[in-house]
Design a protein around this motif. Sequence first.
Motif, mmCIF file in Angstrom:
data_model
loop_
_atom_site.group_PDB
_atom_site.id
_atom_site.type_symbol
_atom_site.label_atom_id
_atom_site.label_comp_id
_atom_site.label_asym_id
_atom_site.label_seq_id
_atom_site.Cartn_x
_atom_site.Cartn_y
_atom_site.Cartn_z
ATOM 1 N N UNK A 285 33.497 -51.294 -49.470
ATOM 2 C CA UNK A 285 33.491 -50.368 -48.305
ATOM 3 C C UNK A 285 32.218 -50.348 -47.436
ATOM 4 N N UNK A 286 31.149 -50.639 -47.907
ATOM 5 C CA UNK A 286 30.019 -50.692 -47.226
ATOM 6 C C UNK A 286 29.996 -51.804 -46.129
ATOM 7 N N UNK A 287 30.734 -53.112 -46.606
ATOM 8 C CA UNK A 287 30.598 -54.117 -45.941
ATOM 9 C C UNK A 287 31.708 -53.980 -44.799
ATOM 10 N N UNK A 288 32.734 -53.378 -45.159
ATOM 11 C CA UNK A 288 33.782 -53.109 -44.289
ATOM 12 C C UNK A 288 33.427 -52.198 -43.036
ATOM 13 N N UNK A 289 32.630 -51.174 -43.545
ATOM 14 C CA UNK A 289 31.915 -50.271 -42.647
ATOM 15 C C UNK A 289 31.227 -50.874 -41.437
ATOM 16 N N UNK A 290 30.108 -51.964 -42.121
ATOM 17 C CA UNK A 290 29.394 -52.562 -41.222
ATOM 18 C C UNK A 290 30.331 -53.576 -40.268
ATOM 19 N N UNK A 291 31.168 -54.261 -40.940
ATOM 20 C CA UNK A 291 31.946 -55.242 -40.107
ATOM 21 C C UNK A 291 32.622 -54.581 -38.805
ATOM 22 N N UNK A 298 25.301 -42.320 -41.850
ATOM 23 C CA UNK A 298 24.312 -42.689 -42.816
ATOM 24 C C UNK A 298 24.696 -42.698 -44.389
ATOM 25 N N UNK A 299 23.734 -43.077 -45.095
ATOM 26 C CA UNK A 299 24.050 -43.689 -46.711
ATOM 27 C C UNK A 299 24.671 -42.599 -47.330
ATOM 28 N N UNK A 542 11.491 -35.652 -43.981
ATOM 29 C CA UNK A 542 11.866 -36.958 -44.367
ATOM 30 C C UNK A 542 10.729 -38.068 -43.992
ATOM 31 N N UNK A 543 10.251 -38.010 -42.795
ATOM 32 C CA UNK A 543 9.314 -38.843 -42.129
ATOM 33 C C UNK A 543 8.073 -38.900 -42.867
ATOM 34 N N UNK A 544 7.721 -37.636 -43.236
ATOM 35 C CA UNK A 544 6.420 -37.390 -44.225
ATOM 36 C C UNK A 544 6.639 -38.084 -45.505
ATOM 37 N N UNK A 545 7.895 -37.933 -46.092
ATOM 38 C CA UNK A 545 8.253 -38.701 -47.239
ATOM 39 C C UNK A 545 8.368 -39.966 -47.320
ATOM 40 N N UNK A 546 8.236 -40.687 -46.177
ATOM 41 C CA UNK A 546 8.499 -41.978 -46.072
ATOM 42 C C UNK A 546 9.979 -42.372 -45.959
ATOM 43 N N UNK A 547 10.991 -41.495 -45.743
ATOM 44 C CA UNK A 547 12.496 -41.899 -45.602
ATOM 45 C C UNK A 547 12.736 -41.823 -44.233
ATOM 46 N N UNK A 548 14.053 -42.773 -43.768
ATOM 47 C CA UNK A 548 14.401 -42.452 -42.570
ATOM 48 C C UNK A 548 15.326 -41.342 -42.312
ATOM 49 N N UNK A 554 29.181 -35.630 -38.674
ATOM 50 C CA UNK A 554 30.042 -34.821 -38.468
ATOM 51 C C UNK A 554 30.010 -33.347 -38.918
ATOM 52 N N UNK A 555 28.966 -33.549 -40.030
ATOM 53 C CA UNK A 555 28.667 -32.084 -40.783
ATOM 54 C C UNK A 555 27.473 -31.538 -40.354
#
Length: 639
Positions: A285-291, A298-299, A542-548, A554-555
């Motif tokens: 799934x993830x490889x196909x999404x990227x391709x 997002x993840x 999220x930035x303060x917690x070191x997350x992107x 769409x939600x």
Amino acid sequence: AVQHYVVSHHELAMSSSSPPIAPKRLPPQREGDPDIKHPALPPNWNRCHAFLPLKGRFCRAAKCSLLPPPPGSTRVDSTDAIYCGNHFHMYSDTGFDAVGKAADANSRSTAGTYSTRSVASAGAAAKKGRRIPCPIDPSHEIYESRLAKHIKICPAARRKVNDASLPYYRDSVNCGGFGSLLSDEGEDVDESPRLTKKSKSNEDTCIAVTNSCSCITREWAKELALRVLDAYDRLFLDGSNHGTHTPTTKLAPERIKYLSSLTFNRLIEGISTEDLSQSEFDAGLQLSISAQKIKSGGQRHLRQIGSIVGHLRAMDLLPPLPLRQKQQQHDAKEEDNKCNDIQRQQVDTILEMGAGRGMTGLVAAGALAASSGSAKLILVERSGTRGKAETTIRRAIDGRSGHDNNVDERPYMNLAGLNMCRIKCDLAHVHLPTAMDIDSKGSSEESVKNVAVVAKHLCGAGTDLALKSLQPISHHIAGCVMATCCHGVCNWNDYVGRDYLGRVFNHADGSFGRNEFDTLKYWGGMGSAPTVPEHMPSNVQKQQQGEKPEEEGEDKHDKKLVYEDRRTEDRISDVVRDLGLACGSKALGRACQRLIDYGRVEYMKNVLFKDANVDGTRMQHYVNPDVTPQNALLMSKCR
């Protein structure tokens, strides 16, 4: 006593062309805090005198002497300027005059720098008057002085006229919900069509009715909270061994003691969690999404999409996962049996309700086309958006995207084989038989069940409107999978589980009505409330917690649910504290969410798919709460 900075500021080099050396900052403070401490100005400070609590320092912008004094200002002439253009409103005794608002709003983009253009805009905005919500479409605001002119040229009015001319448009055809509408006195009222979900005036009306009801007291709210836990325990936990009661009677003391002892984990674990996304990731799934260069959001969104597609496979609504050559030889017999189930179902259409950009339906239809060679994708969405599925499909057809082909396994998705159709219409008004060119008078035995329905984070009353819109084509539906969301913006008029929710609360006299439902949806907002300070933006957290920070998917829902202007009698934190509930506010809110969803499941089982041979209409969590707190999935399979 005035608090001074902890460092000395004497002999600071001051210049009108460059900011002075910034003093040491104070710890960030929340605006509106009564205990907020404003330090004294540093010596020789010739910049703006506005103190910024969240930054712990004074504004460094140059003072503006070009603006005229606002009403109520203490200024004598232009030489007394102490604030910049951004903080011009602080001259006023009230602090929020019209000119100040306009100046502050128009100069935010300058990030603290002075602009003569923003000053001119502020003066022009002050002459136009205050801004009010558009009466035709409250999603945007207009100047009150231009109301008469705007009504004649409002784009929303033109859109409504254009929408009404569409062949599949039926005004309020899916409104009204299901079940009897009861007034506060328990009398039946007419189920007349109401305004659409898009209008916020209905929500305001419901809140006004609720707030004005004198029967809502703290004792009433405490009893309702115990009824919520009692109903949840009987439906999802083993509540039969802890005492029962007859309808309309109060709970026994031992029963109340047991309900008060229920913990957060005990309530959450009452509904099973089955995350099927990992098998989809392993299949590519993830490889196909990227391709394919698909913007999944997002993840976390991709994890939810993967689990929804996995549940479609588990219900035999999609082909089995692509297997490698050795696995295909080893499991050939099992795969043939599953393929036969797919052929019997004859699913060739994916219908996504409240689709947004349509990425969930895109992945599901792409997985279907990877096995069958082609599939039809129908997206129903009322508003336009960027980065839609159409762009991805066109790119795949033109051969401008990558492919996930492998000699040992088939591609995870085949987007080039999709035939896509987008129906741009509010779920309250869409007539699906006309939009899909399907006969609405067929029987369940004669019709081919070739449609699989999906929805991811269908917001608030959108779930109820979507379920009602499916009724005319229910004999063509092979299965339905819907992830609910935003229970705080549900409404009693459109709710499809009114009768079932009233029965489960053991109110035989029919006293469960609008007030109880409005309180349930208000408490339901706590089920997905953040554990971080509310005033801090989520991306900053999220930035303060070191997350992107997550991409905007769409939600991206309206965070202003029904928390404003609420009563204090039924405030959930006070009710939980007074009763001493071990579960806490968040678990009580999630229990309210699941009870609202329970009414929808009963509607699917007893009304929507009543004539079909339903196999397994149920509700469960499809991802863990750390992926999304809105993790309930409504599922139904028709044979």
